[in-house]
Design a protein around this motif. Structure first.
Motif, PDB file in Angstrom:
ATOM      1  N   VAL A   1     -23.642   5.697  -1.024  1.00 21.47           N
ATOM      2  CA  VAL A   1     -25.050   5.805  -0.605  1.00 21.47           C
ATOM      3  C   VAL A   1     -25.277   7.131   0.109  1.00 21.47           C
ATOM      4  O   VAL A   1     -26.283   7.812  -0.130  1.00 21.47           O
ATOM      5  CB  VAL A   1     -25.454   4.612   0.295  1.00 21.47           C
ATOM      6  CG1 VAL A   1     -26.866   4.796   0.844  1.00 21.47           C
ATOM      7  CG2 VAL A   1     -25.358   3.299  -0.465  1.00 21.47           C
TER       8      VAL A   1
ATOM      9  N   PHE B   1     -25.552   0.249   3.162  1.00 20.95           N
ATOM     10  CA  PHE B   1     -26.803   0.879   2.742  1.00 20.95           C
ATOM     11  C   PHE B   1     -27.471   1.600   3.907  1.00 20.95           C
ATOM     12  O   PHE B   1     -27.856   2.760   3.796  1.00 20.95           O
ATOM     13  CB  PHE B   1     -27.748  -0.163   2.135  1.00 20.95           C
ATOM     14  CG  PHE B   1     -29.108   0.381   1.831  1.00 20.95           C
ATOM     15  CD1 PHE B   1     -29.315   1.224   0.747  1.00 20.95           C
ATOM     16  CD2 PHE B   1     -30.195   0.079   2.643  1.00 20.95           C
ATOM     17  CE1 PHE B   1     -30.565   1.750   0.471  1.00 20.95           C
ATOM     18  CE2 PHE B   1     -31.443   0.596   2.372  1.00 20.95           C
ATOM     19  CZ  PHE B   1     -31.635   1.423   1.285  1.00 20.95           C
TER      20      PHE B   1
ATOM     21  N   GLU C   1     -18.822   1.976  -0.735  1.00 18.88           N
ATOM     22  CA  GLU C   1     -20.269   1.743  -0.669  1.00 18.88           C
ATOM     23  C   GLU C   1     -20.982   2.734   0.233  1.00 18.88           C
ATOM     24  O   GLU C   1     -21.967   3.357  -0.167  1.00 18.88           O
ATOM     25  CB  GLU C   1     -20.549   0.316  -0.175  1.00 18.88           C
ATOM     26  CG  GLU C   1     -20.185  -0.770  -1.146  1.00 18.88           C
ATOM     27  CD  GLU C   1     -20.546  -2.155  -0.640  1.00 18.88           C
ATOM     28  OE1 GLU C   1     -20.829  -2.330   0.563  1.00 18.88           O
ATOM     29  OE2 GLU C   1     -20.561  -3.077  -1.479  1.00 18.88           O
TER      30      GLU C   1
ATOM     31  N   GLY D   1     -23.445   1.858 -10.830  1.00 20.76           N
ATOM     32  CA  GLY D   1     -23.368   1.847  -9.366  1.00 20.76           C
ATOM     33  C   GLY D   1     -22.109   1.169  -8.863  1.00 20.76           C
ATOM     34  O   GLY D   1     -21.469   1.638  -7.910  1.00 20.76           O
TER      35      GLY D   1
ATOM     36  N   SER E   1     -29.095   0.929  -5.136  1.00 22.67           N
ATOM     37  CA  SER E   1     -28.188   0.308  -4.160  1.00 22.67           C
ATOM     38  C   SER E   1     -28.369  -1.207  -4.141  1.00 22.67           C
ATOM     39  O   SER E   1     -27.391  -1.952  -4.044  1.00 22.67           O
ATOM     40  CB  SER E   1     -28.440   0.879  -2.763  1.00 22.67           C
ATOM     41  OG  SER E   1     -28.171   2.259  -2.727  1.00 22.67           O
TER      42      SER E   1
ATOM     43  N   PHE F   1     -34.795  -1.772  -1.647  1.00 24.08           N
ATOM     44  CA  PHE F   1     -33.444  -2.313  -1.643  1.00 24.08           C
ATOM     45  C   PHE F   1     -33.489  -3.834  -1.776  1.00 24.08           C
ATOM     46  O   PHE F   1     -32.767  -4.422  -2.592  1.00 24.08           O
ATOM     47  CB  PHE F   1     -32.737  -1.895  -0.347  1.00 24.08           C
ATOM     48  CG  PHE F   1     -31.365  -2.482  -0.159  1.00 24.08           C
ATOM     49  CD1 PHE F   1     -30.274  -1.964  -0.835  1.00 24.08           C
ATOM     50  CD2 PHE F   1     -31.160  -3.535   0.711  1.00 24.08           C
ATOM     51  CE1 PHE F   1     -29.005  -2.490  -0.661  1.00 24.08           C
ATOM     52  CE2 PHE F   1     -29.899  -4.068   0.899  1.00 24.08           C
ATOM     53  CZ  PHE F   1     -28.811  -3.542   0.214  1.00 24.08           C
TER      54      PHE F   1
ATOM     55  N   THR G   1     -19.270   2.891  -6.558  1.00 19.49           N
ATOM     56  CA  THR G   1     -18.871   2.365  -5.250  1.00 19.49           C
ATOM     57  C   THR G   1     -17.419   1.902  -5.243  1.00 19.49           C
ATOM     58  O   THR G   1     -16.765   1.967  -4.211  1.00 19.49           O
ATOM     59  CB  THR G   1     -19.809   1.234  -4.780  1.00 19.49           C
ATOM     60  OG1 THR G   1     -19.833   0.196  -5.751  1.00 19.49           O
ATOM     61  CG2 THR G   1     -21.206   1.750  -4.521  1.00 19.49           C
TER      62      THR G   1
ATOM     63  N   VAL H   1     -24.821  -3.330  -2.948  1.00 23.98           N
ATOM     64  CA  VAL H   1     -24.241  -2.658  -1.793  1.00 23.98           C
ATOM     65  C   VAL H   1     -24.589  -3.497  -0.572  1.00 23.98           C
ATOM     66  O   VAL H   1     -25.703  -4.028  -0.471  1.00 23.98           O
ATOM     67  CB  VAL H   1     -24.821  -1.222  -1.672  1.00 23.98           C
ATOM     68  CG1 VAL H   1     -24.478  -0.585  -0.352  1.00 23.98           C
ATOM     69  CG2 VAL H   1     -24.362  -0.361  -2.828  1.00 23.98           C
TER      70      VAL H   1
END
Length: 194
Positions: free
Chosen positions: A105, A132, A101, A92, A122, A72, A96, A127
């Protein structure tokens, strides 16, 4: 690179009699695991085997969260405005924006997609760290539960012999569909500007 997951698992099993060393080794393994491309389930399997589900489950869930942080963080600093990274980041962001978000995830974690690509995506999507970690910790619960229980039930430990049944994979992925159903319905029900 130097050790197979099976060799590390054997050493962890031996280290389990020394709790402080075992804890330090677990943190180190969870942090380097994504770069060695080892499945996080192999560690949860060992935890279930060594400690049983009551102790192993919270450790396996926390470990999955720790293990997701390096990819990440790496992806957060990658240039994500062009090429494949740009495409992943744009997709992504659209996801989201539609579902949020944390929910995005969470659903990704419930899917049978390996965890590391989800962590990288992510990060590329920017994010938030809180979303996350929340999505990761909650989304990993079913997978950790299955592998910890499998590890607990083993008389002989074999990392390479463990597989999830297709029914378990479909059931856990089905949870993701349920989590997404409300936001997707709202998203597609809204009138489109022409």
């Amino acid at each position: 690179v130097l050790f197979s997951p099976a060799a590390v698992v054997a050493k962890l099993e031996h280290l389990a009699t020394h709790p402080v060393q075992f804890a330090l080794a677990l943190v180190a393994i969870y942090l380097v695991r994504p770069f060695l491309l080892w499945p996080v389930s192999s560690i949860a399997l060992v935890l279930g085997y060594v400690y049983g589900p009551v102790v192993a489950l919270p450790i396996a869930i926390a470990g999955a969260g720790i293990s997701g942080l390096p990819p990440f963080a790496v992806a957060r600093y990658a240039r994500s405005d062009a090429g494949l990274f740009g495409s992943v980041a744009d997709t992504g962001r659209r996801l989201t924006d539609a579902v949020g978000e944390t929910r995005g995830v969470l659903v990704a974690r419930l899917s049978p997609v390996p965890g590391d690509p989800i962590s990288y995506a992510s990060g590329l999507t920017n994010v938030s760290l809180g979303a996350f970690l929340t999505g990761t910790l909650v989304g990993e619960i079913p997978w950790a539960l299955v592998t910890v229980l499998a590890g607990d039930s083993m008389r002989t430990l074999s990392v390479t012999g463990f597989t999830l049944s297709p029914a378990a994979v479909l059931a856990i992925a089905g949870l993701g569909v349920i989590v997404l159903s409300g936001p997707l319905y709202s998203h597609f029900r809204e009138p489109r500007p022409e």
